[in-house]
Design a protein around this motif. Structure first.
Motif, PDB file in Angstrom:
ATOM      1  N   ILE A  22      42.615  34.980  48.675  1.00  0.00           N
ATOM      2  CA  ILE A  22      41.169  34.797  48.489  1.00  0.00           C
ATOM      3  C   ILE A  22      40.412  36.021  49.001  1.00  0.00           C
ATOM      4  CG2 ILE A  22      41.049  32.284  48.259  1.00  0.00           C
ATOM      5  CD1 ILE A  22      40.565  32.117  51.309  1.00  0.00           C
ATOM      6  N   ALA A  52      45.062  39.220  51.846  1.00  0.00           N
ATOM      7  CA  ALA A  52      44.832  40.222  50.792  1.00  0.00           C
ATOM      8  C   ALA A  52      44.945  41.619  51.390  1.00  0.00           C
ATOM      9  CB  ALA A  52      43.435  40.016  50.213  1.00  0.00           C
ATOM     10  N   TRP A 100      43.006  46.339  49.589  1.00  0.00           N
ATOM     11  CA  TRP A 100      42.076  47.397  49.977  1.00  0.00           C
ATOM     12  C   TRP A 100      42.441  48.026  51.328  1.00  0.00           C
ATOM     13  CZ3 TRP A 100      40.951  42.617  47.937  1.00  0.00           C
ATOM     14  CH2 TRP A 100      40.512  42.621  46.608  1.00  0.00           C
ATOM     15  N   VAL A 122      46.193  43.497  44.309  1.00  0.00           N
ATOM     16  CA  VAL A 122      45.571  43.493  42.980  1.00  0.00           C
ATOM     17  C   VAL A 122      45.788  44.886  42.394  1.00  0.00           C
ATOM     18  CG1 VAL A 122      43.400  43.276  41.716  1.00  0.00           C
ATOM     19  CG2 VAL A 122      43.825  41.811  43.700  1.00  0.00           C
ATOM     20  N   SER A 124      48.836  40.780  41.245  1.00  0.00           N
ATOM     21  CA  SER A 124      47.968  40.241  40.207  1.00  0.00           C
ATOM     22  C   SER A 124      47.295  41.394  39.477  1.00  0.00           C
ATOM     23  CB  SER A 124      46.943  39.275  40.797  1.00  0.00           C
ATOM     24  OG  SER A 124      46.391  39.770  41.983  1.00  0.00           O
ATOM     25  N   GLN A 163      51.333  37.087  39.102  1.00  0.00           N
ATOM     26  CA  GLN A 163      50.355  36.216  38.420  1.00  0.00           C
ATOM     27  C   GLN A 163      50.305  36.570  36.936  1.00  0.00           C
ATOM     28  OE1 GLN A 163      46.582  34.915  40.280  1.00  0.00           O
ATOM     29  NE2 GLN A 163      45.604  36.234  38.778  1.00  0.00           N
ATOM     30  N   GLN A 204      47.948  31.448  36.176  1.00  0.00           N
ATOM     31  CA  GLN A 204      46.539  31.249  36.547  1.00  0.00           C
ATOM     32  C   GLN A 204      45.750  30.802  35.322  1.00  0.00           C
ATOM     33  OE1 GLN A 204      43.780  34.441  36.888  1.00  0.00           O
ATOM     34  NE2 GLN A 204      42.930  33.758  38.841  1.00  0.00           N
ATOM     35  N   GLU A 237      40.421  27.971  34.774  1.00  0.00           N
ATOM     36  CA  GLU A 237      39.629  27.132  35.679  1.00  0.00           C
ATOM     37  C   GLU A 237      39.438  27.807  37.032  1.00  0.00           C
ATOM     38  OE1 GLU A 237      42.553  26.334  34.275  1.00  0.00           O
ATOM     39  OE2 GLU A 237      42.449  24.379  33.274  1.00  0.00           O
ATOM     40  N   HIS A 262      38.290  36.256  40.565  1.00  0.00           N
ATOM     41  CA  HIS A 262      38.561  37.000  39.334  1.00  0.00           C
ATOM     42  C   HIS A 262      39.649  36.279  38.534  1.00  0.00           C
ATOM     43  CE1 HIS A 262      36.284  40.108  41.448  1.00  0.00           C
ATOM     44  NE2 HIS A 262      35.927  40.442  40.223  1.00  0.00           N
ATOM     45  N   GLY A 321      44.266  27.434  39.694  1.00  0.00           N
ATOM     46  CA  GLY A 321      43.055  27.292  38.895  1.00  0.00           C
ATOM     47  C   GLY A 321      42.543  25.875  38.869  1.00  0.00           C
ATOM     48  N   ILE A 364      42.436  23.573  41.155  1.00  0.00           N
ATOM     49  CA  ILE A 364      43.202  22.543  41.867  1.00  0.00           C
ATOM     50  C   ILE A 364      42.719  22.458  43.316  1.00  0.00           C
ATOM     51  CG2 ILE A 364      45.510  21.876  42.663  1.00  0.00           C
ATOM     52  CD1 ILE A 364      46.574  23.193  40.116  1.00  0.00           C
ATOM     53  N   LEU A 385      46.013  27.074  45.803  1.00  0.00           N
ATOM     54  CA  LEU A 385      44.625  26.605  45.908  1.00  0.00           C
ATOM     55  C   LEU A 385      43.796  27.720  46.554  1.00  0.00           C
ATOM     56  CD1 LEU A 385      46.409  23.981  45.712  1.00  0.00           C
ATOM     57  CD2 LEU A 385      44.763  22.907  47.233  1.00  0.00           C
ATOM     58  N   GLY A 386      42.766  28.184  45.854  1.00  0.00           N
ATOM     59  CA  GLY A 386      41.928  29.247  46.393  1.00  0.00           C
ATOM     60  C   GLY A 386      40.621  28.730  46.951  1.00  0.00           C
ATOM     61  N   THR A 387      39.754  28.208  46.067  1.00  0.00           N
ATOM     62  CA  THR A 387      38.432  27.743  46.490  1.00  0.00           C
ATOM     63  C   THR A 387      38.548  26.707  47.610  1.00  0.00           C
ATOM     64  OG1 THR A 387      37.689  28.090  44.223  1.00  0.00           O
ATOM     65  CG2 THR A 387      36.261  26.783  45.635  1.00  0.00           C
ATOM     66  N   THR A 423      36.905  25.346  39.134  1.00  0.00           N
ATOM     67  CA  THR A 423      36.364  24.079  38.622  1.00  0.00           C
ATOM     68  C   THR A 423      36.743  22.865  39.481  1.00  0.00           C
ATOM     69  OG1 THR A 423      38.277  23.767  37.205  1.00  0.00           O
ATOM     70  CG2 THR A 423      36.388  24.899  36.215  1.00  0.00           C
TER      71      THR A 423
HETATM   72  C1  LIG Z   1      36.900  33.948  47.133  1.00  0.00           C
HETATM   73  C2  LIG Z   1      38.071  34.250  46.253  1.00  0.00           C
HETATM   74  C3  LIG Z   1      38.689  35.497  46.339  1.00  0.00           C
HETATM   75  C4  LIG Z   1      39.816  35.782  45.544  1.00  0.00           C
HETATM   76  N1  LIG Z   1      40.463  36.981  45.714  1.00  0.00           N
HETATM   77  C5  LIG Z   1      41.622  37.202  45.061  1.00  0.00           C
HETATM   78  C6  LIG Z   1      42.399  38.359  45.345  1.00  0.00           C
HETATM   79  O1  LIG Z   1      42.064  39.178  46.210  1.00  0.00           O
HETATM   80  N2  LIG Z   1      43.536  38.543  44.619  1.00  0.00           N
HETATM   81  C7  LIG Z   1      43.944  37.649  43.668  1.00  0.00           C
HETATM   82  O2  LIG Z   1      44.995  37.841  43.064  1.00  0.00           O
HETATM   83  N3  LIG Z   1      43.230  36.534  43.384  1.00  0.00           N
HETATM   84  C8  LIG Z   1      42.102  36.285  44.082  1.00  0.00           C
HETATM   85  N4  LIG Z   1      41.404  35.121  43.816  1.00  0.00           N
HETATM   86  C9  LIG Z   1      41.917  34.162  42.810  1.00  0.00           C
HETATM   87  C10 LIG Z   1      42.991  33.257  43.446  1.00  0.00           C
HETATM   88  O3  LIG Z   1      44.162  33.983  43.642  1.00  0.00           O
HETATM   89  C11 LIG Z   1      43.336  32.032  42.586  1.00  0.00           C
HETATM   90  O4  LIG Z   1      43.819  32.418  41.330  1.00  0.00           O
HETATM   91  C12 LIG Z   1      42.176  31.080  42.414  1.00  0.00           C
HETATM   92  O5  LIG Z   1      41.445  30.919  43.599  1.00  0.00           O
HETATM   93  C13 LIG Z   1      42.690  29.726  41.937  1.00  0.00           C
HETATM   94  O6  LIG Z   1      41.625  28.912  41.517  1.00  0.00           O
HETATM   95  P1  LIG Z   1      40.827  27.916  42.496  1.00  0.00           P
HETATM   96  O7  LIG Z   1      39.884  28.805  43.262  1.00  0.00           O
HETATM   97  O8  LIG Z   1      40.133  27.012  41.554  1.00  0.00           O
HETATM   98  O9  LIG Z   1      41.814  27.240  43.400  1.00  0.00           O
HETATM   99  C14 LIG Z   1      40.280  34.822  44.602  1.00  0.00           C
HETATM  100  C15 LIG Z   1      39.649  33.570  44.530  1.00  0.00           C
HETATM  101  C16 LIG Z   1      38.574  33.271  45.332  1.00  0.00           C
HETATM  102  C17 LIG Z   1      37.939  31.912  45.226  1.00  0.00           C
END
Ligand SMILES: Cc1cc2nc3c(=O)[nH]c(=O)nc-3n(C[C@H](O)[C@H](O)[C@H](O)COP(=O)(O)O)c2cc1C
Length: 336
Positions: free
Chosen positions: A27, A49, A52, A79, A101, A122, A143, A146, A150, A177, A179, A198-200, A303
């Motif tokens: 995230i 992450a 950077w 990334v 990714s 990814q 991914q 949803e 990014h 995505g 979940i 799970l990201g969000t 979502t």
């Molecule tokens: C705040 C935030 C930052 C993210 N940063 C990255 C990242 O640095 N690298 C990456 O591969 N995906 C990043 N993602 C995407 C997540 O890896 C993942 O695919 C996504 O959160 C899954 O969906 P969900 O947010 O609905 O769970 C980020 C997602 C969020 C919400």
């Protein structure tokens, strides 16, 4: 260790050395050592992450993560759109799992394997899955569109997962995505996924580096408040993302979606942290300590956001999800 999960899940857990088929997705700037540590110590896969980070920062982050995870496994994400200067240093410091990714790089996969690390890649399509497997991926992350943050994908998970599984054969595929609940993880497992990222959901934890206005917005939002757009492109142009609708997005759309530098409020500083300033349309979500119109910043969300009812401690979240996942899998007449 794998508590009787279906065999495709058990094989993934054995591969990554964890006990719960849930991964804290990368995230970006919202990830912290404390978050990854809490998630991995609780038995899921925590991550950080490093895209950077320079070599010194990457090495010290991996050292800190090794301490915070208490000998459990964890991953760091790169990334590949960016130079990823800390990649080699992170491997030298003992990073056990990497995820890639926004690109597929067989040379980086080979370097990781030489250093003894596993690699997850990814993917957003069946062809992408084939290329990732050709490059040597140990597991795939499918991914769906949803996803918050990014978004590589243009395809919903229910279509993407079977297409990727058909290419993957015995290589584990986890989904990402939209979940945010154990029921969704259970459904993905029933459909053949080895686990879910799970990201969000993890942005809304006490340990995440997300401003409380952002976290409150996540708790109050539903799926229809999320938008798939290219509005917040300062820092990373031409990459689609999913965010919560806010005034920046609404005014940009109302103006006809003009391109930079002709967007409403272009160049306004909308928040600061210390000496650092962040313009409107920046791709950086607001972090703790940010001051200004943080609600107008880029607020990434998938979502599944409507299922987030509270900001939780990461360890409690993982433990709750594990209990609910066990029940959800049992209800489907399956495992554990
Ligand atoms: C705040 C935030 C930052 C993210 N940063 C990255 C990242 O640095 N690298 C990456 O591969 N995906 C990043 N993602 C995407 C997540 O890896 C993942 O695919 C996504 O959160 C899954 O969906 P969900 O947010 O609905 O769970 C980020 C997602 C969020 C919400």
């Amino acid at each position: 260790m794998t508590k009787g999960y279906p065999s495709h899940v058990g094989a993934f857990l054995k591969l990554i050395g964890q006990s719960i088929p849930i991964m804290q997705a990368p995230i970006g700037s919202a990830a912290t050592t404390a978050l990854a540590g809490a998630v991995s110590r609780a038995g899921a896969l925590g991550g950080f992450a490093l895209t950077w980070a320079n070599p010194e920062e990457a090495a010290s982050a991996v050292t800190a993560l090794r301490a915070a995870t208490d000998g459990r496994s964890f991953f760091c994400n790169f990334v590949l759109h960016f130079p990823c200067e800390g990649f080699d240093a992170a491997l030298e410091a003992g990073l056990p799992i990497i995820t890639l990714s926004w690109g597929i790089d067989a040379g980086k996969v080979a370097s990781a394997h030489r250093a003894g690390a596993l690699v997850g890649i990814q993917v957003a399509s069946a062809l992408g899955a084939r290329k990732a497997l050709d490059a040597g991926a140990d597991f795939l992350i499918a991914q769906g569109n949803e996803a918050g943050g990014h978004v590589q994908s243009t395809t919903p998970l229910q279509d993407l997962l079977p297409a990727v599984l058909a290419e993957a054969h015995r290589v584990p595929v986890i989904v990402a995505g939209g979940i945010a609940t154990a029921d969704s993880v259970a459904r993905a497992i029933a459909a053949g996924a080895a686990g879910a990222a799970l990201g969000t959901r993890f942005v809304a934890t006490v340990e995440a580096a997300a401003h409380d206005v952002y976290q409150s917005a996540l708790v109050g939002a539903s799926a229809k408040d999320t938008v798939f757009t290219n509005c917040f492109d300062v820092g990373w142009p031409f990459a689609m993302h999913r965010v919560l609708r806010n005034d920046t997005l609404t005014e940009w759309e109302a103006s006809g979606c003009p391109q930079a530098p002709n967007r409403p409020g272009e160049g306004d500083v909308i928040f600061r942290r210390g000496d650092e300033t962040f313009p409107r349309y920046s791709d950086t979500p607001p972090m703790p300590g940010a001051v200004g119109s943080v609600q107008s910043a880029c607020l990434y969300a998938g979502t599944g956001v409507g299922d987030i009812k509270a900001v939780e401690h990461a360890a409690e979240l993982v433990s709750r999800l594990e209990t609910e996942l066990t029940a959800a899998l049992a209800n489907t007449g399956g495992h554990p």
